[in-house]
Design an enzyme around this catalytic site. Sequence first.
Site, PDB file in Angstrom:
ATOM      1  N   ASP A 106       0.827  -1.202   0.000  1.00 49.64           N
ATOM      2  CA  ASP A 106       0.000   0.000   0.000  1.00 49.64           C
ATOM      3  C   ASP A 106       0.868   1.262   0.000  1.00 49.64           C
ATOM      4  O   ASP A 106       1.861   1.338   0.737  1.00 49.64           O
ATOM      5  CB  ASP A 106      -0.865  -0.048   1.271  1.00 49.64           C
ATOM      6  CG  ASP A 106      -1.935   1.011   1.329  1.00 49.64           C
ATOM      7  OD1 ASP A 106      -2.875   0.933   0.527  1.00 49.64           O
ATOM      8  OD2 ASP A 106      -1.831   1.916   2.182  1.00 49.64           O
ATOM      9  N   GLU A 152       1.768  -0.366  -4.856  1.00 55.37           N
ATOM     10  CA  GLU A 152       0.813   0.670  -5.271  1.00 55.37           C
ATOM     11  C   GLU A 152       1.602   1.958  -5.370  1.00 55.37           C
ATOM     12  O   GLU A 152       2.043   2.506  -4.351  1.00 55.37           O
ATOM     13  CB  GLU A 152      -0.309   0.828  -4.232  1.00 55.37           C
ATOM     14  CG  GLU A 152      -1.360   1.826  -4.690  1.00 55.37           C
ATOM     15  CD  GLU A 152      -2.150   2.472  -3.562  1.00 55.37           C
ATOM     16  OE1 GLU A 152      -3.314   2.818  -3.784  1.00 55.37           O
ATOM     17  OE2 GLU A 152      -1.608   2.657  -2.450  1.00 55.37           O
TER      18      GLU A 152
HETATM   19  C1  GLC Z   1      -4.311   3.013  -0.637  1.00 51.95           C
HETATM   20  C2  GLC Z   1      -5.513   2.117  -0.580  1.00 51.95           C
HETATM   21  C3  GLC Z   1      -6.681   2.935  -0.106  1.00 51.95           C
HETATM   22  C4  GLC Z   1      -6.383   3.460   1.268  1.00 51.95           C
HETATM   23  C5  GLC Z   1      -5.077   4.245   1.276  1.00 51.95           C
HETATM   24  C6  GLC Z   1      -4.591   4.483   2.666  1.00 51.95           C
HETATM   25  O1  GLC Z   1      -4.418   4.011  -1.595  1.00 51.95           O
HETATM   26  O2  GLC Z   1      -5.719   1.518  -1.811  1.00 51.95           O
HETATM   27  O3  GLC Z   1      -7.859   2.176  -0.089  1.00 51.95           O
HETATM   28  O4  GLC Z   1      -7.418   4.296   1.699  1.00 51.95           O
HETATM   29  O5  GLC Z   1      -4.051   3.542   0.615  1.00 51.95           O
HETATM   30  O6  GLC Z   1      -4.063   3.312   3.215  1.00 51.95           O
END
Ligand code: GLC
Length: 543
Positions: free
Chosen positions: A208, A271
């Site tokens: 994440d 991500e």
């Molecule tokens: C990422 C996740 C999202 C979350 C954020 C904070 O972007 O995909 O759902 O709110 O991180 O952890």
Amino acid sequence: MSLGPEDWWREAVVYQVYPRSFQDTDGDGIGDLEGVIQRLDYLNDGTERSLGIDAIWLSPTFPSPMADFGYDVSDYCGVHPDFGTMETMDRLIAECHRRGIRLLLDWVPNHTSEQHPWFVESRSSRDNPRRDWYIWRDAKPDGSLPNNWRSVFGGPAWTRDETTGQYYLHSFLKEQPDLNWRNPEVEQAMLDTLRYWFDRGIDGFRIDVMGMIIKHPDLADNPLNGDWMPGDRERSSQLWQNNRNFPEVYDAVKRIRAVFDEYPGRMGVGEVFGTAGEVGRYYGDEDGDGLHLAFNFQFIHEREHGLTAWDAGALRRIVAAAEESLPPGAQPCYALGNHDRPRFISRHNADGRGRERARAAAVLLLGLRNTPFVYYGEEIGMEDVDIPEDRLQDPARIRTVGRDPERTPMQWDASPGRGFSEVEPWLPFGEPGCNVADQDSDPESLLSLYRRAVWLRRRTPALLRGGYRELPAPAGVFAWARMLPGEPAIAVAVNTGVDPREVELPGGGEVILATDRSMEGAPVSGRLVLPPLAAAMVRAPRP
Ligand code: GLC
């Protein structure tokens, strides 16, 4: 069942399960891990009747107060009671592996929950040994905030804590304080959470907010964005230069990769956000010293990249940029949707033809050189659901668009509980007409197209490992070839326009997959005719 080669992820199709919304088995209206176990045969039972995916990514399943539905972790080494117990998780791992499916968890390294014991200690006093595990600062002498950073969800990224009078940094909700990755103890503690799950048999992690864990050492202000206009998202009023993709983050990525390498066959997918170049850097200087994969979200975020949605030229530019930006040997990773963005059809439905585009998008995703990620329900064409005000759940909606519409329960059948739950679900269902049971037996359905595409890919070496080469195509068509020495080349063509188009394929061949099933099996001699919004794959004669 053998789990196969260590670089399995190069050939894999990964399926994202949002556990709250997949299958409820204990009658609380919330999906659970037992539900994932019960649905594994749908995902891959070893036959072409199933979807045929290779791996599952589970959005967070850890103990959490659920301020951000699990992205606020209070214990990285546990299971939230809503989802089951550690015993259920162990059984899920075993049941996946029995079917040859890999299981990825969602690692949230940038921040914890404010209820994580580390933060409870950290906030207790200025001289607590864990004080420096988070990012605490005094207000500026004039009383203003420590810097100008904004939260991704809007508002300042700083909240004052009464106990000590200092501010702590939170790049998301105030319930999600950012960890201080410049403290080596934090890094060690977090890396140990990876080892914990690897020891339990987890095959990897989606990581994440990978790009934000290391910030500017002095937390310098972000420069303002001169292009920002009132009405744009508040967070875009500044350039996220000192807290996102900050150069030193790439060194931290290498140290994270080293932990994956302690356990052969594990995979990490980050991500990350940014240009193709910024995304490419997460793979390391050479393939193998950075992340295995980093998401390229440009099919999802077209508009933010100044591209027109569902336009052949835009798709071609996205893919060309991604291909150019990776170190040799690395491969892209695309998705059409996820739990943070409106669903594909809802994004592409202004003229009511989103469902046709979803078929072509499946051919695009599974035909490109990449590790494709499929968001649960995408394979049946689930759309965003209008959520009445009194049912809204996502805390991020307070300042930005909420993400509930794309998180609604999986629609297994047309019954009142959609085969998901016997009770009122945590988010309302979509229209009953869109469901697995109806599409299961319909050879023309989107689900059947996904199944054909995934299984075709599984048995076609050029689709699994072949290189990528753009092919000449008329305006409105994106065409490319996948080539592997000694194997028949596969040409893929996507017509994004609402008029038919012809693509020259001088070598000819046979249509092996098409959005319009009646085209499959047809010989192609010299040119392929694509109906409006259609896509097809053509296998060249054996070399
Ligand atoms: C990422 C996740 C999202 C979350 C954020 C904070 O972007 O995909 O759902 O709110 O991180 O952890």
